[in-house]
Design a protein around this motif. Structure first.
Motif, PDB file in Angstrom:
ATOM      1  N   THR A  58      37.079  39.883  37.548  1.00  0.00           N
ATOM      2  CA  THR A  58      36.244  39.930  38.752  1.00  0.00           C
ATOM      3  C   THR A  58      34.840  39.417  38.448  1.00  0.00           C
ATOM      4  OG1 THR A  58      37.503  41.847  39.540  1.00  0.00           O
ATOM      5  CG2 THR A  58      35.389  41.421  40.602  1.00  0.00           C
ATOM      6  N   ILE A  59      34.320  39.750  37.261  1.00  0.00           N
ATOM      7  CA  ILE A  59      33.014  39.220  36.852  1.00  0.00           C
ATOM      8  C   ILE A  59      33.040  37.693  36.815  1.00  0.00           C
ATOM      9  CG2 ILE A  59      31.368  39.046  34.930  1.00  0.00           C
ATOM     10  CD1 ILE A  59      32.095  41.937  34.205  1.00  0.00           C
ATOM     11  N   LEU A  60      34.142  37.132  36.357  1.00  0.00           N
ATOM     12  CA  LEU A  60      34.257  35.676  36.216  1.00  0.00           C
ATOM     13  C   LEU A  60      34.694  34.978  37.498  1.00  0.00           C
ATOM     14  CD1 LEU A  60      35.998  35.497  32.706  1.00  0.00           C
ATOM     15  CD2 LEU A  60      33.570  35.203  33.237  1.00  0.00           C
ATOM     16  N   SER A  61      34.949  35.745  38.537  1.00  0.00           N
ATOM     17  CA  SER A  61      35.387  35.169  39.808  1.00  0.00           C
ATOM     18  C   SER A  61      34.182  34.887  40.709  1.00  0.00           C
ATOM     19  CB  SER A  61      36.337  36.123  40.509  1.00  0.00           C
ATOM     20  OG  SER A  61      35.633  37.256  41.007  1.00  0.00           O
ATOM     21  N   ASP A  62      34.456  34.465  41.918  1.00  0.00           N
ATOM     22  CA  ASP A  62      33.396  34.211  42.897  1.00  0.00           C
ATOM     23  C   ASP A  62      33.083  35.432  43.748  1.00  0.00           C
ATOM     24  OD1 ASP A  62      33.179  31.558  42.088  1.00  0.00           O
ATOM     25  OD2 ASP A  62      34.749  30.881  43.468  1.00  0.00           O
ATOM     26  N   THR A 117      46.753  51.419  30.767  1.00  0.00           N
ATOM     27  CA  THR A 117      46.100  51.344  32.074  1.00  0.00           C
ATOM     28  C   THR A 117      44.630  50.996  31.924  1.00  0.00           C
ATOM     29  OG1 THR A 117      47.628  52.969  33.016  1.00  0.00           O
ATOM     30  CG2 THR A 117      45.527  52.658  34.154  1.00  0.00           C
ATOM     31  N   LEU A 118      43.963  51.613  30.945  1.00  0.00           N
ATOM     32  CA  LEU A 118      42.544  51.352  30.723  1.00  0.00           C
ATOM     33  C   LEU A 118      42.303  49.887  30.397  1.00  0.00           C
ATOM     34  CD1 LEU A 118      39.818  52.997  30.492  1.00  0.00           C
ATOM     35  CD2 LEU A 118      40.189  52.920  28.019  1.00  0.00           C
ATOM     36  N   SER A 119      43.128  49.314  29.538  1.00  0.00           N
ATOM     37  CA  SER A 119      42.970  47.903  29.167  1.00  0.00           C
ATOM     38  C   SER A 119      43.210  46.991  30.360  1.00  0.00           C
ATOM     39  CB  SER A 119      43.940  47.547  28.039  1.00  0.00           C
ATOM     40  OG  SER A 119      43.624  48.238  26.850  1.00  0.00           O
ATOM     41  N   GLN A 120      44.199  47.327  31.182  1.00  0.00           N
ATOM     42  CA  GLN A 120      44.477  46.516  32.360  1.00  0.00           C
ATOM     43  C   GLN A 120      43.319  46.568  33.349  1.00  0.00           C
ATOM     44  OE1 GLN A 120      46.837  44.330  33.032  1.00  0.00           O
ATOM     45  NE2 GLN A 120      45.938  43.929  35.058  1.00  0.00           N
ATOM     46  N   GLN A 121      42.745  47.741  33.521  1.00  0.00           N
ATOM     47  CA  GLN A 121      41.614  47.876  34.428  1.00  0.00           C
ATOM     48  C   GLN A 121      40.378  47.166  33.878  1.00  0.00           C
ATOM     49  OE1 GLN A 121      41.387  52.139  34.824  1.00  0.00           O
ATOM     50  NE2 GLN A 121      42.934  52.208  36.435  1.00  0.00           N
ATOM     51  N   PHE A 122      40.232  47.160  32.563  1.00  0.00           N
ATOM     52  CA  PHE A 122      39.132  46.408  31.955  1.00  0.00           C
ATOM     53  C   PHE A 122      39.309  44.918  32.227  1.00  0.00           C
ATOM     54  CE2 PHE A 122      37.027  44.130  28.544  1.00  0.00           C
ATOM     55  CZ  PHE A 122      35.799  44.766  28.459  1.00  0.00           C
ATOM     56  N   ALA A 159      32.045  43.957  44.215  1.00  0.00           N
ATOM     57  CA  ALA A 159      33.445  44.021  43.799  1.00  0.00           C
ATOM     58  C   ALA A 159      33.550  44.399  42.322  1.00  0.00           C
ATOM     59  CB  ALA A 159      34.140  42.683  44.056  1.00  0.00           C
ATOM     60  N   VAL A 160      32.636  43.892  41.511  1.00  0.00           N
ATOM     61  CA  VAL A 160      32.594  44.267  40.095  1.00  0.00           C
ATOM     62  C   VAL A 160      32.289  45.753  39.957  1.00  0.00           C
ATOM     63  CG1 VAL A 160      31.456  43.855  37.890  1.00  0.00           C
ATOM     64  CG2 VAL A 160      31.848  41.947  39.458  1.00  0.00           C
TER      65      VAL A 160
END
Length: 401
Positions: free
Chosen positions: A278-282, A267-272, A287-288
């Motif tokens: 999200t950082i790489l999105s617009d 779960t931790l890896s998926q949330q990371f 949101a980050v």
């Protein structure tokens, strides 16, 4: 009929006397395996000192705990004899690790020998032998030598300086039967999210290790705790090991040690990954921040316990690989080695993709928010180019213009 009954009674009495009775209460609670790679001068010195402490404190196997040790040595010390191969010991209180006290049969009719301790097959052989020869309800393994985080650990200088990769360690643990309730990585830099991600299918429960470069572990205290509290859980023992380490090095400001549970790691890896994407999105930076807070919550459930020196009072228990640019260029170690073949985390969580974009700002302008660049410059680094994962996420959550 009477002869049959008498025969059965005789057989049952014989089984009970021989210790083979099906419902025997003599099964031990723990088998503690210590895999000590002293095939390097500094590590040999540390382990020899640890044995002197173990002898002085009179610790070792008990009625409820097996303590089994494989110790590989290198020329240069004559403590306990001038042997320079690997020996195995069923360690009892006051025992000196001499060839005369070593196990004479490793299951193949032979005893001590020269081995490549960095070879995963050597570790696997030790584990399989120890489980078969000294069974128990629960198992703990300590792998002790130099450590290099996501790259691996355990160097054998008499075997061309070979070392065990993280994936090789994970492969050994995944194949091991039964599984380890407690895994102790007595080596520098191993308490990384990359390491836990690789070990998530190992079947291990609790992992103890250091985010930073470490120092000697008080093995005598660890063994004493196992034998004094054999009914304690892996979580309780892991917590005690963290305390022993901290107490053994008063005033040392850079030490870190934590105990984590592997159960939430998937779960931790998926949330990371979701935070990275999200950082790489617009999306807006808010949101980050939301994703980072979710990650923080899971991280607090993952880290059972931690103790740090005064330089790292805020360290959260798991680190993350993130080197700075090197003279304006991306680090070579990142480009050539931080790849899926060496660490699954790099690809599974999109972290390598993020770092590549981060290092190539001119080619990918406006992809990563300026806030992230600002946050990274404020984060402290461990001795290797790793940062504390908790502090990274917290800096995102707390960031304001």
């Amino acid at each position: 009929m009477k002869k049959t009954v008498l025969f059965l009674i005789t057989m049952l009495i014989s089984m009970m006397l021989s210790g083979c009775f099906l419902f025997s209460t003599h099964q031990k609670e723990w088998t503690l395996m210590l895999y000590l790679d002293g095939d390097e001068p500094a590590m040999q010195q540390d382990f020899v000192a640890a044995f002197h402490e173990m002898i002085a404190q009179g610790v070792g196997s008990s009625e409820l705990v097996n303590v089994v040790i494989q110790f590989d040595r290198i020329p240069g010390r004559n403590d306990f004899g001038e042997w320079t191969i690997a020996h195995r010991f069923y360690y009892t209180p006051g025992m000196e690790p001499t060839p005369d006290n070593a196990i004479t049969d490793w299951g193949d009719g032979l005893g001590g020998r020269e081995v490549n301790t960095a070879d995963p097959d050597t570790l696997s052989n030790f584990i399989n032998w120890a489980c078969k020869t000294y069974p128990a309800k629960h198992y703990a393994l300590m792998v002790a030598d130099h450590g290099y985080g996501w790259k691996g650990l355990v160097i054998d200088e008499t075997s061309d300086g070979k070392f065990m990769t993280l994936k090789q360690l994970a492969g050994v643990l995944e194949k091991a039967k039964p599984k380890f309730d407690l895994l102790m990585l007595n080596a520098c830099l191993m308490q990384m999210i990359e390491v836990m991600h690789e070990l998530q299918n190992s079947g291990s429960n609790v992992v103890v290790g250091s985010e930073n470069s470490g120092t000697t572990w008080p093995l005598a205290d660890v063994i004493d705790y196992f034998t004094t509290y054999p009914n304690n859980s892996a979580e309780e023992i892991g917590t005690a090991v963290v305390d022993f380490y901290h107490q053994a090095h008063p005033g040392e400001t850079s030490i870190t040690l934590s105990a984590v549970t592997l159960e939430p790691i998937k779960t931790l890896s998926q949330q990371f990954k979701e935070m990275v994407d999200t950082i790489l999105s617009d999306d807006q930076f808010t949101a980050v921040q939301t994703k980072a807070q979710i990650l923080l919550n899971t991280l607090e459930q993952t880290v059972i316990y931690k103790q740090n020196g005064s330089d790292w009072t805020d360290a959260g228990g798991l680190s993350l690989y993130w080197p700075q640019m090197q003279q304006g260029f991306m680090p070579q170690d990142f480009f050539y080695n931080y790849i899926p073949q060496n660490t699954s985390f790099s690809e599974d969580t999109d972290w390598r993709n993020f770092l590549y974009i981060y290092y190539n700002l001119m080619n990918y302008p406006d992809v990563i928010e300026n806030e992230i660049y600002h946050i990274r410059t404020q984060l402290k680094e461990f001795e290797d180019p790793n940062i504390d994962l908790y502090q990274f996420c917290k800096a995102i959550v707390d960031y304001s213009d």
